[in-house]
Design a protein around this motif. Structure first.
Motif, PDB file in Angstrom:
ATOM      1  N   TRP A  16       0.823  -1.208   0.000  1.00  0.00           N
ATOM      2  CA  TRP A  16       0.000   0.000   0.000  1.00  0.00           C
ATOM      3  C   TRP A  16       0.852   1.251   0.000  1.00  0.00           C
ATOM      4  N   ALA A  19       1.924   1.795  -3.561  1.00  0.00           N
ATOM      5  CA  ALA A  19       0.777   2.271  -4.331  1.00  0.00           C
ATOM      6  C   ALA A  19       0.489   3.744  -4.043  1.00  0.00           C
ATOM      7  N   VAL A  20       0.615   4.160  -2.798  1.00  0.00           N
ATOM      8  CA  VAL A  20       0.369   5.565  -2.435  1.00  0.00           C
ATOM      9  C   VAL A  20       1.411   6.470  -3.084  1.00  0.00           C
ATOM     10  N   CYS A  22       3.197   5.882  -5.814  1.00  0.00           N
ATOM     11  CA  CYS A  22       2.934   5.919  -7.265  1.00  0.00           C
ATOM     12  C   CYS A  22       1.731   6.803  -7.573  1.00  0.00           C
ATOM     13  N   SER A  23       0.705   6.731  -6.764  1.00  0.00           N
ATOM     14  CA  SER A  23      -0.482   7.566  -6.969  1.00  0.00           C
ATOM     15  C   SER A  23      -0.155   9.042  -6.818  1.00  0.00           C
ATOM     16  N   VAL A  26       1.658  10.203  -9.976  1.00  0.00           N
ATOM     17  CA  VAL A  26       0.718  10.357 -11.090  1.00  0.00           C
ATOM     18  C   VAL A  26      -0.144  11.600 -10.888  1.00  0.00           C
ATOM     19  N   LEU A  27      -0.590  11.842  -9.663  1.00  0.00           N
ATOM     20  CA  LEU A  27      -1.417  13.009  -9.366  1.00  0.00           C
ATOM     21  C   LEU A  27      -0.657  14.310  -9.629  1.00  0.00           C
TER      22      LEU A  27
END
Length: 71
Positions: A16, A19-20, A22-23, A26-27
């Motif tokens: 997680w 994933a955070v 990477c998010s 991207v944001l």
């Protein structure tokens, strides 16, 4: 023993967290792209043609490497 606790490899990092991160990347990329788009619209309305052309070149340089990273 304190050194071993601080130098954790990616193998032992929870999914997680990866994933955070990477998010977030991207944001930030999407926000920057939308900001450049709105800046281009503003420059076009103000008839700043030279600055608009420079922005177009900047956008080409910015988006092309981003596309290649995902491919």
């Amino acid at each position: 023993m304190a050194e071993a606790a601080q130098s954790r490899s990616l193998e032992y990092t929870p999914t997680w967290i990866v994933a955070v991160i990477c998010s977030i990347i991207v944001l930030i990329s999407l926000i920057a792209e939308r900001g450049l788009h709105h800046l281009g619209k503003f420059l076009k309305r103000r008839r700043q043609d030279a600055l608009y052309e420079a922005l177009q070149k900047l956008q080409e340089d910015y988006t092309c490497p981003m596309m290649l990273d995902f491919v």
